[in-house]
Write a protein that holds these residues in place. Sequence first.
Motif, PDB file in Angstrom:
ATOM      1  N   ASN A   1       0.820  -1.215   0.000  1.00 20.46           N
ATOM      2  CA  ASN A   1       0.000   0.000   0.000  1.00 20.46           C
ATOM      3  C   ASN A   1       0.853   1.263   0.000  1.00 20.46           C
ATOM      4  OD1 ASN A   1      -2.219  -1.695   0.096  1.00 20.46           O
ATOM      5  ND2 ASN A   1      -2.542  -1.454   2.296  1.00 20.46           N
ATOM      6  N   ASP A   2       2.070   1.173   0.554  1.00 20.77           N
ATOM      7  CA  ASP A   2       2.996   2.311   0.574  1.00 20.77           C
ATOM      8  C   ASP A   2       3.715   2.488  -0.762  1.00 20.77           C
ATOM      9  OD1 ASP A   2       2.341   2.849   3.187  1.00 20.77           O
ATOM     10  OD2 ASP A   2       4.112   1.868   4.036  1.00 20.77           O
ATOM     11  N   GLY A   3       3.529   1.551  -1.702  1.00 15.26           N
ATOM     12  CA  GLY A   3       4.139   1.683  -3.018  1.00 15.26           C
ATOM     13  C   GLY A   3       5.482   1.006  -3.180  1.00 15.26           C
ATOM     14  N   MET A   4       5.861   0.123  -2.237  1.00 17.73           N
ATOM     15  CA  MET A   4       7.118  -0.596  -2.370  1.00 17.73           C
ATOM     16  C   MET A   4       7.037  -1.568  -3.542  1.00 17.73           C
ATOM     17  SD  MET A   4      10.203  -1.452  -1.494  1.00 17.73           S
ATOM     18  CE  MET A   4      10.526  -0.678   0.105  1.00 17.73           C
ATOM     19  N   THR A   5       8.075  -1.611  -4.361  1.00 20.48           N
ATOM     20  CA  THR A   5       8.175  -2.597  -5.432  1.00 20.48           C
ATOM     21  C   THR A   5       8.562  -3.937  -4.813  1.00 20.48           C
ATOM     22  OG1 THR A   5       8.980  -0.831  -6.872  1.00 20.48           O
ATOM     23  CG2 THR A   5       9.226  -3.096  -7.674  1.00 20.48           C
ATOM     24  N   MET A   6       7.771  -4.990  -5.105  1.00 20.44           N
ATOM     25  CA  MET A   6       8.000  -6.259  -4.420  1.00 20.44           C
ATOM     26  C   MET A   6       7.833  -7.434  -5.367  1.00 20.44           C
ATOM     27  SD  MET A   6       6.223  -5.763  -0.665  1.00 20.44           S
ATOM     28  CE  MET A   6       4.531  -5.706  -1.230  1.00 20.44           C
ATOM     29  N   LEU A   7       8.694  -8.442  -5.180  1.00 19.29           N
ATOM     30  CA  LEU A   7       8.529  -9.755  -5.786  1.00 19.29           C
ATOM     31  C   LEU A   7       8.406 -10.747  -4.641  1.00 19.29           C
ATOM     32  CD1 LEU A   7      10.213  -8.090  -8.056  1.00 19.29           C
ATOM     33  CD2 LEU A   7      10.567 -10.351  -9.042  1.00 19.29           C
ATOM     34  N   ILE A   8       7.329 -11.526  -4.656  1.00 19.78           N
ATOM     35  CA  ILE A   8       6.989 -12.367  -3.516  1.00 19.78           C
ATOM     36  C   ILE A   8       6.777 -13.801  -3.973  1.00 19.78           C
ATOM     37  CG2 ILE A   8       5.316 -12.759  -1.674  1.00 19.78           C
ATOM     38  CD1 ILE A   8       4.535  -9.758  -1.951  1.00 19.78           C
ATOM     39  N   VAL A   9       7.534 -14.734  -3.382  1.00 20.33           N
ATOM     40  CA  VAL A   9       7.271 -16.161  -3.555  1.00 20.33           C
ATOM     41  C   VAL A   9       6.432 -16.609  -2.379  1.00 20.33           C
ATOM     42  CG1 VAL A   9       8.279 -18.473  -3.572  1.00 20.33           C
ATOM     43  CG2 VAL A   9       9.376 -16.636  -4.865  1.00 20.33           C
ATOM     44  N   THR A  10       5.261 -17.182  -2.653  1.00 21.54           N
ATOM     45  CA  THR A  10       4.387 -17.594  -1.567  1.00 21.54           C
ATOM     46  C   THR A  10       3.459 -18.707  -2.013  1.00 21.54           C
ATOM     47  OG1 THR A  10       2.789 -16.818   0.093  1.00 21.54           O
ATOM     48  CG2 THR A  10       2.600 -15.878  -2.101  1.00 21.54           C
ATOM     49  N   HIS A  11       3.014 -19.494  -1.030  1.00 20.54           N
ATOM     50  CA  HIS A  11       1.944 -20.467  -1.254  1.00 20.54           C
ATOM     51  C   HIS A  11       0.627 -19.962  -0.673  1.00 20.54           C
ATOM     52  CE1 HIS A  11       4.489 -23.548  -2.944  1.00 20.54           C
ATOM     53  NE2 HIS A  11       5.337 -23.423  -1.925  1.00 20.54           N
ATOM     54  N   GLU A  12       0.636 -18.737  -0.129  1.00 22.11           N
ATOM     55  CA  GLU A  12      -0.576 -18.142   0.425  1.00 22.11           C
ATOM     56  C   GLU A  12      -1.354 -17.496  -0.724  1.00 22.11           C
ATOM     57  OE1 GLU A  12      -1.519 -18.397   3.526  1.00 22.11           O
ATOM     58  OE2 GLU A  12       0.309 -19.246   4.406  1.00 22.11           O
ATOM     59  N   LEU A  13      -2.195 -18.292  -1.382  1.00 21.99           N
ATOM     60  CA  LEU A  13      -2.821 -17.821  -2.615  1.00 21.99           C
ATOM     61  C   LEU A  13      -3.895 -16.770  -2.370  1.00 21.99           C
ATOM     62  CD1 LEU A  13      -2.987 -21.107  -4.713  1.00 21.99           C
ATOM     63  CD2 LEU A  13      -1.162 -19.416  -4.528  1.00 21.99           C
ATOM     64  N   GLY A  14      -4.570 -16.834  -1.239  1.00 22.23           N
ATOM     65  CA  GLY A  14      -5.518 -15.773  -0.908  1.00 22.23           C
ATOM     66  C   GLY A  14      -4.814 -14.433  -0.772  1.00 22.23           C
ATOM     67  N   PHE A  15      -3.655 -14.447  -0.140  1.00 24.73           N
ATOM     68  CA  PHE A  15      -2.828 -13.242  -0.027  1.00 24.73           C
ATOM     69  C   PHE A  15      -2.380 -12.768  -1.407  1.00 24.73           C
ATOM     70  CE2 PHE A  15       1.609 -11.635   0.311  1.00 24.73           C
ATOM     71  CZ  PHE A  15       1.354 -10.442   0.975  1.00 24.73           C
ATOM     72  N   ALA A  16      -1.967 -13.697  -2.258  1.00 26.41           N
ATOM     73  CA  ALA A  16      -1.555 -13.342  -3.616  1.00 26.41           C
ATOM     74  C   ALA A  16      -2.689 -12.642  -4.355  1.00 26.41           C
ATOM     75  CB  ALA A  16      -1.116 -14.598  -4.375  1.00 26.41           C
ATOM     76  N   TYR A  17      -3.880 -13.174  -4.209  1.00 26.67           N
ATOM     77  CA  TYR A  17      -5.044 -12.572  -4.874  1.00 26.67           C
ATOM     78  C   TYR A  17      -5.278 -11.146  -4.381  1.00 26.67           C
ATOM     79  CZ  TYR A  17      -9.832 -12.069  -6.604  1.00 26.67           C
ATOM     80  OH  TYR A  17     -10.965 -11.622  -7.241  1.00 26.67           O
ATOM     81  N   ALA A  18      -5.061 -10.921  -3.090  1.00 26.08           N
ATOM     82  CA  ALA A  18      -5.354  -9.617  -2.496  1.00 26.08           C
ATOM     83  C   ALA A  18      -4.330  -8.552  -2.859  1.00 26.08           C
ATOM     84  CB  ALA A  18      -5.440  -9.750  -0.980  1.00 26.08           C
ATOM     85  N   VAL A  19      -3.055  -8.922  -3.013  1.00 24.03           N
ATOM     86  CA  VAL A  19      -2.010  -7.895  -3.133  1.00 24.03           C
ATOM     87  C   VAL A  19      -1.360  -7.805  -4.512  1.00 24.03           C
ATOM     88  CG1 VAL A  19      -1.475  -8.111  -0.682  1.00 24.03           C
ATOM     89  CG2 VAL A  19      -0.063  -9.331  -2.361  1.00 24.03           C
ATOM     90  N   ALA A  20      -1.432  -8.858  -5.316  1.00 24.42           N
ATOM     91  CA  ALA A  20      -0.634  -8.899  -6.541  1.00 24.42           C
ATOM     92  C   ALA A  20      -1.199  -7.987  -7.633  1.00 24.42           C
ATOM     93  CB  ALA A  20      -0.541 -10.326  -7.067  1.00 24.42           C
ATOM     94  N   ASP A  21      -0.318  -7.280  -8.307  1.00 21.36           N
ATOM     95  CA  ASP A  21      -0.675  -6.650  -9.570  1.00 21.36           C
ATOM     96  C   ASP A  21      -0.581  -7.673 -10.700  1.00 21.36           C
ATOM     97  OD1 ASP A  21      -0.966  -3.834  -8.667  1.00 21.36           O
ATOM     98  OD2 ASP A  21       1.153  -4.066  -8.172  1.00 21.36           O
ATOM     99  N   ARG A  22       0.351  -8.615 -10.515  1.00 23.41           N
ATOM    100  CA  ARG A  22       0.571  -9.653 -11.523  1.00 23.41           C
ATOM    101  C   ARG A  22       0.995 -10.931 -10.816  1.00 23.41           C
ATOM    102  NH1 ARG A  22       5.205  -9.013 -15.826  1.00 23.41           N
ATOM    103  NH2 ARG A  22       5.480  -7.084 -14.625  1.00 23.41           N
ATOM    104  N   VAL A  23       0.489 -12.049 -11.279  1.00 25.47           N
ATOM    105  CA  VAL A  23       0.878 -13.358 -10.750  1.00 25.47           C
ATOM    106  C   VAL A  23       1.618 -14.105 -11.849  1.00 25.47           C
ATOM    107  CG1 VAL A  23       0.069 -15.574  -9.855  1.00 25.47           C
ATOM    108  CG2 VAL A  23      -1.071 -13.457  -9.146  1.00 25.47           C
ATOM    109  N   LEU A  24       2.771 -14.679 -11.477  1.00 26.31           N
ATOM    110  CA  LEU A  24       3.554 -15.509 -12.392  1.00 26.31           C
ATOM    111  C   LEU A  24       3.491 -16.950 -11.915  1.00 26.31           C
ATOM    112  CD1 LEU A  24       4.649 -12.663 -13.078  1.00 26.31           C
ATOM    113  CD2 LEU A  24       6.939 -13.654 -13.165  1.00 26.31           C
ATOM    114  N   PHE A  25       3.072 -17.846 -12.786  1.00 24.60           N
ATOM    115  CA  PHE A  25       3.112 -19.271 -12.470  1.00 24.60           C
ATOM    116  C   PHE A  25       4.349 -19.861 -13.130  1.00 24.60           C
ATOM    117  CE2 PHE A  25       1.961 -23.700 -13.751  1.00 24.60           C
ATOM    118  CZ  PHE A  25       2.026 -24.255 -12.483  1.00 24.60           C
ATOM    119  N   LEU A  26       5.278 -20.346 -12.303  1.00 20.67           N
ATOM    120  CA  LEU A  26       6.499 -20.957 -12.820  1.00 20.67           C
ATOM    121  C   LEU A  26       6.349 -22.465 -12.858  1.00 20.67           C
ATOM    122  CD1 LEU A  26       7.624 -18.075 -12.159  1.00 20.67           C
ATOM    123  CD2 LEU A  26       9.799 -19.208 -11.647  1.00 20.67           C
TER     124      LEU A  26
END
Length: 266
Positions: free
Chosen positions: A200-225
Amino acid sequence: MEPILKIVNLYKSYGDLEVLKGIDLAVHKGETIVLIGASGSGKSTMLRCINFMELPTEGRIFFKNEPLGIEKTARSGQVTIDYPESLLCRVRTKIGMVFQHFNLFPHMKVLENVMEGPRTVHKISREAAQEKAMRYLKKVGLSDKADTYPAKLSGGQQQRVAIARALAMEPDIMLFDEVTSALDPELVGEVLRTMQELRNDGMTMLIVTHELGFAYAVADRVLFLHSGEIFEQGPPEEILVSPIKRRTKEFLSGHNQFQIPSRPAA
């Protein structure tokens, strides 16, 4: 607008094992990108290459439009990339990383842990480092734990101290590598809330996570590797709700407890 980080044709091998196979990615300032995928798909290796904890086998990484590494051409014509330690140290101050394990100094109090980087790397005064450390401890909600040793903190608190320690270096990008996977379930939320506040503060972030609900809430883009490649990418509504590729669907079906929150009607 030029991306703050650009990855071009990134490969990483360990002997005969090829972990990353031609990753291309552009990250813009303020963007939150979440990496998902099965274990061994290359997610963590990708983050470790971005801040040069692992050196790329092939490919280039550009930070603020500057190619990282020094290109050298041998007499044979073969081009190699040299990564001097001075360059890597400079990059790591601008691309912060938080790991699954907290790696705090057990003999130092919380305040001293957060002060250590600015004091050692940036050579600022003790007073300035203390002021900065308290500012970031307040940001993660732990200013009242400044005089506590890490062993007296919960796992979630230790992880938030690790986040404050990375933020105290004032990086341009933050990398998070499965930072909640070692925590008891009841402690996960406090760490995710801290990361959401950074988003929310505008930090640029790359996040590896298995918390998919969190990913849905915060991601601008999701990458599936998958198998070292970016198999599918897009907004969370597309990748997590309506993926196109069969392998992505198979991965998500394994998270049958995962519920996408419904969006309010327009």
